[in-house]
Design a protein around this motif. Structure first.
Motif, short mmCIF file in Angstrom:
data_model
loop_
_atom_site.label_atom_id
_atom_site.label_comp_id
_atom_site.label_asym_id
_atom_site.label_seq_id
_atom_site.Cartn_x
_atom_site.Cartn_y
_atom_site.Cartn_z
N LEU A 5 -2.83 6.73 -1.57
CA LEU A 5 -3.46 5.42 -1.71
C LEU A 5 -4.91 5.43 -1.24
CD1 LEU A 5 -0.60 3.01 -0.53
CD2 LEU A 5 -1.38 3.45 -2.87
N PHE A 6 -5.23 6.29 -0.29
CA PHE A 6 -6.60 6.43 0.21
C PHE A 6 -7.46 7.30 -0.71
CE2 PHE A 6 -5.31 5.75 4.92
CZ PHE A 6 -5.33 4.38 4.73
N PRO A 51 -5.80 -4.67 -0.78
CA PRO A 51 -4.54 -4.01 -1.16
C PRO A 51 -4.85 -2.71 -1.89
CG PRO A 51 -4.80 -6.12 -2.33
CD PRO A 51 -6.01 -5.91 -1.48
N LEU A 52 -4.21 -1.63 -1.43
CA LEU A 52 -4.46 -0.32 -2.02
C LEU A 52 -3.41 0.06 -3.05
CD1 LEU A 52 -5.41 1.61 1.23
CD2 LEU A 52 -6.95 0.66 -0.50
N GLY A 53 -2.25 -0.54 -2.96
CA GLY A 53 -1.16 -0.21 -3.88
C GLY A 53 0.17 -0.33 -3.19
N ASP A 54 1.18 0.09 -3.87
CA ASP A 54 2.55 0.01 -3.36
C ASP A 54 3.10 1.39 -3.09
OD1 ASP A 54 2.70 -2.81 -3.74
OD2 ASP A 54 3.09 -2.48 -5.88
#
Length: 85
Positions: free
Chosen positions: A45-46, A8-11
């Motif tokens: 997010l990347f 999971p990278l975030g929302d």
């Protein structure tokens, strides 16, 4: 698949009222603005940012390509769901 791990990278949260307002300001559809905001957010997010000129150039180039690809899929095939009660 078995053995794969999700990272999971975030929302990504989109303010639909703000997206609609920005769409009007830029003269395009709310759906197009939301698609742009999602694409832009994914790059954050990347780990990309637009503070450094080089990363900003990469983000802009990649965002434009993603938007072209999404346009090929046609906006009406992209569904936006408002999950607010």
């Amino acid at each position: 698949e078995e053995g794969e791990t999700l990272l999971p990278l975030g929302d990504i949260l989109i303010n639909l009222d703000k997206a609609e307002s920005q769409a009007k300001d830029y003269g395009h559809s709310t759906e197009r603005e939301i698609a742009f905001l999602i694409a832009h957010s994914v790059f954050h997010l990347f780990g990309y940012d637009h503070i450094a000129k080089k990363q900003e150039e990469i983000m802009i180039r990649c965002q434009k390509q993603i938007m072209r690809d999404m346009r090929k899929l046609r906006w009406n095939n992209i569904f936006f769901v408002n999950s607010a009660p």
